[in-house]
Design a protein around this motif. Sequence first.
Motif, PDB file in Angstrom:
ATOM      1  N   ALA A  76      -9.268   4.901  -7.823  1.00 33.11           N
ATOM      2  CA  ALA A  76     -10.089   5.697  -6.901  1.00 33.11           C
ATOM      3  C   ALA A  76      -9.535   7.122  -6.787  1.00 33.11           C
ATOM      4  O   ALA A  76     -10.277   8.103  -6.914  1.00 33.11           O
ATOM      5  CB  ALA A  76     -10.134   5.026  -5.530  1.00 33.11           C
ATOM      6  N   GLU A  96       1.808  10.425  -5.453  1.00 35.87           N
ATOM      7  CA  GLU A  96       1.832   9.013  -5.853  1.00 35.87           C
ATOM      8  C   GLU A  96       3.241   8.476  -5.673  1.00 35.87           C
ATOM      9  O   GLU A  96       4.189   9.029  -6.224  1.00 35.87           O
ATOM     10  CB  GLU A  96       1.375   8.906  -7.318  1.00 35.87           C
ATOM     11  CG  GLU A  96       1.656   7.574  -7.998  1.00 35.87           C
ATOM     12  CD  GLU A  96       1.123   6.357  -7.258  1.00 35.87           C
ATOM     13  OE1 GLU A  96      -0.065   6.314  -6.928  1.00 35.87           O
ATOM     14  OE2 GLU A  96       1.935   5.414  -7.013  1.00 35.87           O
ATOM     15  N   GLN A  97       3.338   7.374  -4.927  1.00 42.58           N
ATOM     16  CA  GLN A  97       4.677   6.861  -4.635  1.00 42.58           C
ATOM     17  C   GLN A  97       5.363   6.236  -5.851  1.00 42.58           C
ATOM     18  O   GLN A  97       6.592   6.232  -5.929  1.00 42.58           O
ATOM     19  CB  GLN A  97       4.640   5.871  -3.462  1.00 42.58           C
ATOM     20  CG  GLN A  97       3.687   4.698  -3.614  1.00 42.58           C
ATOM     21  CD  GLN A  97       4.364   3.418  -4.052  1.00 42.58           C
ATOM     22  OE1 GLN A  97       5.572   3.321  -4.021  1.00 42.58           O
ATOM     23  NE2 GLN A  97       3.585   2.446  -4.479  1.00 42.58           N
ATOM     24  N   GLY A 104      -3.385  -0.093  -9.781  1.00 48.12           N
ATOM     25  CA  GLY A 104      -3.654  -1.395 -10.396  1.00 48.12           C
ATOM     26  C   GLY A 104      -4.508  -1.315 -11.646  1.00 48.12           C
ATOM     27  O   GLY A 104      -4.944  -2.355 -12.154  1.00 48.12           O
ATOM     28  N   VAL A 169       3.959   9.361   0.627  1.00 45.59           N
ATOM     29  CA  VAL A 169       3.498   9.959   1.887  1.00 45.59           C
ATOM     30  C   VAL A 169       3.954   9.028   3.003  1.00 45.59           C
ATOM     31  O   VAL A 169       3.541   7.873   3.074  1.00 45.59           O
ATOM     32  CB  VAL A 169       1.962  10.154   1.872  1.00 45.59           C
ATOM     33  CG1 VAL A 169       1.458  10.552   3.251  1.00 45.59           C
ATOM     34  CG2 VAL A 169       1.597  11.206   0.843  1.00 45.59           C
ATOM     35  N   HIS A 220      -5.261  -1.409  -1.043  1.00 45.96           N
ATOM     36  CA  HIS A 220      -5.262  -2.341   0.088  1.00 45.96           C
ATOM     37  C   HIS A 220      -3.855  -2.602   0.597  1.00 45.96           C
ATOM     38  O   HIS A 220      -2.862  -2.123   0.035  1.00 45.96           O
ATOM     39  CB  HIS A 220      -6.084  -3.599  -0.168  1.00 45.96           C
ATOM     40  CG  HIS A 220      -5.710  -4.381  -1.382  1.00 45.96           C
ATOM     41  ND1 HIS A 220      -4.492  -4.952  -1.552  1.00 45.96           N
ATOM     42  CD2 HIS A 220      -6.442  -4.689  -2.494  1.00 45.96           C
ATOM     43  CE1 HIS A 220      -4.476  -5.591  -2.707  1.00 45.96           C
ATOM     44  NE2 HIS A 220      -5.627  -5.435  -3.302  1.00 45.96           N
ATOM     45  N   SER A 227      -1.847   2.946   3.861  1.00 44.12           N
ATOM     46  CA  SER A 227      -0.954   3.604   4.825  1.00 44.12           C
ATOM     47  C   SER A 227      -1.683   4.673   5.637  1.00 44.12           C
ATOM     48  O   SER A 227      -1.352   4.887   6.807  1.00 44.12           O
ATOM     49  CB  SER A 227       0.256   4.213   4.109  1.00 44.12           C
ATOM     50  OG  SER A 227      -0.172   5.007   3.027  1.00 44.12           O
ATOM     51  N   MET A 272     -10.048   0.972  -2.141  1.00 47.86           N
ATOM     52  CA  MET A 272      -9.860  -0.245  -1.336  1.00 47.86           C
ATOM     53  C   MET A 272      -9.410   0.046   0.087  1.00 47.86           C
ATOM     54  O   MET A 272      -9.504  -0.820   0.959  1.00 47.86           O
ATOM     55  CB  MET A 272      -8.864  -1.181  -2.022  1.00 47.86           C
ATOM     56  CG  MET A 272      -9.477  -2.034  -3.113  1.00 47.86           C
ATOM     57  SD  MET A 272     -10.944  -2.942  -2.585  1.00 47.86           S
ATOM     58  CE  MET A 272     -10.207  -4.289  -1.683  1.00 47.86           C
ATOM     59  N   ARG A 282     -13.760  -7.916  -0.409  1.00 49.71           N
ATOM     60  CA  ARG A 282     -12.999  -7.480  -1.574  1.00 49.71           C
ATOM     61  C   ARG A 282     -13.859  -7.744  -2.803  1.00 49.71           C
ATOM     62  O   ARG A 282     -14.620  -8.712  -2.825  1.00 49.71           O
ATOM     63  CB  ARG A 282     -11.740  -8.320  -1.539  1.00 49.71           C
ATOM     64  CG  ARG A 282     -10.989  -8.459  -2.769  1.00 49.71           C
ATOM     65  CD  ARG A 282      -9.814  -9.361  -2.536  1.00 49.71           C
ATOM     66  NE  ARG A 282      -8.753  -8.892  -3.377  1.00 49.71           N
ATOM     67  CZ  ARG A 282      -7.603  -9.532  -3.521  1.00 49.71           C
ATOM     68  NH1 ARG A 282      -7.385 -10.649  -2.849  1.00 49.71           N
ATOM     69  NH2 ARG A 282      -6.686  -9.063  -4.313  1.00 49.71           N
ATOM     70  N   GLY A 284     -12.546  -7.882  -6.101  1.00 47.10           N
ATOM     71  CA  GLY A 284     -11.849  -8.462  -7.244  1.00 47.10           C
ATOM     72  C   GLY A 284     -11.907  -7.522  -8.428  1.00 47.10           C
ATOM     73  O   GLY A 284     -12.076  -6.305  -8.256  1.00 47.10           O
TER      74      GLY A 284
HETATM   75  O1  AHZ Z   1       1.310   3.320  -5.563  1.00 49.90           O
HETATM   76  C1  AHZ Z   1       0.040   3.237  -4.949  1.00 49.90           C
HETATM   77  C2  AHZ Z   1      -1.075   3.143  -5.976  1.00 49.90           C
HETATM   78  O2  AHZ Z   1      -0.776   3.821  -7.171  1.00 49.90           O
HETATM   79  C3  AHZ Z   1      -0.324   4.506  -4.217  1.00 49.90           C
HETATM   80  N1  AHZ Z   1       0.187   4.605  -2.821  1.00 49.90           N
HETATM   81  C4  AHZ Z   1       0.053   3.672  -1.849  1.00 49.90           C
HETATM   82  N2  AHZ Z   1       0.602   4.105  -0.702  1.00 49.90           N
HETATM   83  C5  AHZ Z   1       1.117   5.332  -0.959  1.00 49.90           C
HETATM   84  C6  AHZ Z   1       1.821   6.285  -0.176  1.00 49.90           C
HETATM   85  N3  AHZ Z   1       2.202   7.447  -0.772  1.00 49.90           N
HETATM   86  C7  AHZ Z   1       1.899   7.681  -2.074  1.00 49.90           C
HETATM   87  N4  AHZ Z   1       2.095   6.072   1.112  1.00 49.90           N
HETATM   88  C8  AHZ Z   1       0.846   5.651  -2.321  1.00 49.90           C
HETATM   89  N5  AHZ Z   1       1.234   6.804  -2.866  1.00 49.90           N
HETATM   90  O3  AHZ Z   1      -1.743   4.439  -4.098  1.00 49.90           O
HETATM   91  C9  AHZ Z   1      -2.251   3.856  -5.290  1.00 49.90           C
HETATM   92  C10 AHZ Z   1      -3.386   2.905  -4.904  1.00 49.90           C
HETATM   93  O4  AHZ Z   1      -3.974   2.459  -6.068  1.00 49.90           O
HETATM   94  P1  AHZ Z   1      -4.671   1.029  -6.192  1.00 49.90           P
HETATM   95  O5  AHZ Z   1      -5.029   0.820  -7.605  1.00 49.90           O
HETATM   96  O6  AHZ Z   1      -3.813   0.018  -5.513  1.00 49.90           O
HETATM   97  O7  AHZ Z   1      -5.963   1.221  -5.217  1.00 49.90           O
HETATM   98  P2  AHZ Z   1      -7.445   1.707  -5.531  1.00 49.90           P
HETATM   99  O8  AHZ Z   1      -8.167   1.646  -4.240  1.00 49.90           O
HETATM  100  O9  AHZ Z   1      -7.449   2.991  -6.302  1.00 49.90           O
HETATM  101  O10 AHZ Z   1      -7.973   0.590  -6.527  1.00 49.90           O
HETATM  102  C11 AHZ Z   1      -8.057  -0.719  -6.085  1.00 49.90           C
HETATM  103  C12 AHZ Z   1      -8.417  -1.592  -7.266  1.00 49.90           C
HETATM  104  C13 AHZ Z   1      -8.882  -2.940  -6.870  1.00 49.90           C
HETATM  105  S1  AHZ Z   1      -8.027  -3.900  -5.800  1.00 49.90           S
HETATM  106  C14 AHZ Z   1      -9.196  -5.122  -5.929  1.00 49.90           C
HETATM  107  C15 AHZ Z   1      -9.078  -6.384  -5.183  1.00 49.90           C
HETATM  108  O11 AHZ Z   1      -7.976  -6.644  -4.656  1.00 49.90           O
HETATM  109  O12 AHZ Z   1     -10.074  -7.105  -5.102  1.00 49.90           O
HETATM  110  N6  AHZ Z   1     -10.168  -4.794  -6.746  1.00 49.90           N
HETATM  111  C16 AHZ Z   1     -10.022  -3.588  -7.297  1.00 49.90           C
HETATM  112  C17 AHZ Z   1     -10.991  -3.033  -8.276  1.00 49.90           C
END
Ligand code: AHZ
Length: 307
Positions: A76, A96-97, A104, A169, A220, A227, A272, A282, A284
Amino acid sequence: ARKAVAPRPSARSFRVVARAADAHRLNQAFSETPFDGFKFEPITEHQVSRAMTSRYFKDLDEYAETDVIIVGAGSAGLSCAYELSKYPNVKVAIIEQGVAPGGGAWLGGQLFSAMVVRKPAHTILDELEVPYEDEGDFVVIKHASLFTSTILSKVLQAPNIKLFNATAVEDLIVREDELRGKYVGGAVTNWTLVSLNHDTQMCMDPNVLESKVMVSSTGHDGPMGASGVKRLQKLGMVTGVPGMAALDMNTAEDAVVRNTREVVPGMVICGMEVAELDGCPRMGPTFGAMFMSGQKAAHCALNSLRR
Ligand code: AHZ
């Protein structure tokens, strides 16, 4: 005493020696490469250090005030950054942490490679020139990493975008004025290794980046995830963070895109994190909503900048 006579080489030993010489010549021919004799230009260690540190600290200086901060470089956040790369006058810092950006989206689901994207979210793949197999109502990319590496390569080349990875962050800047009430004004950051060690050291103060608008895309719930909205809840700026509901692909994806919005002045949520805040189901392992939500978040951020 008898005189010692050197043994005469036999025809067989001649053949053995000749074969060995041939093998040697052959080996030499095969061990030659176009890189034999390759030599690097000279360099000193301090040049290497300064080449990195001067740029890093110049970037920190430049992005101490920025238009947009994107928190989280998952599918996203990266889709949001890609959309904002089309607006070169908008300065964007991605925080990005993890060391590796991508969240994911390096795998399609569980440990499987292929990534499923429901139509019409495949339009971003056409734009990025990511190939896929068309399955009718959805498309399949042969490896999720192909999407993630391609979008990363576009985002990282954009002159208006800087990725600060291995940086977390930890908190938000929140200010108040008469026009907007309480609003988010930036991100409180620390190198992730520092963030993970607050319990073991005396106070390690953060570095702070001001933004006109933040896009929170931290995924999520988890140690770091969601956060942004969790902090808003603690600050009383949103009423609750119920967490994502049980999985239902059909309704989840539409809901995440629909609810992507500027949730409080100065902060847009996408991906998410939206499901965490609104209790949407969710989805998936289908990624279309992440792309569309990220792209929509970019336009919510642009609208906020225009106000
Ligand atoms: O490391 C985290 C990841 O790369 C980063 N992040 C989280 N908290 C942070 C913070 N400071 C800096 N405090 C942080 N970085 O945020 C990123 C989130 O990426 P993600 O792939 O977990 O989330 P998204 O919403 O982009 O994609 C979700 C993909 C999912 S989950 C899901 C399910 O569980 O059903 N389905 C899909 C398609």
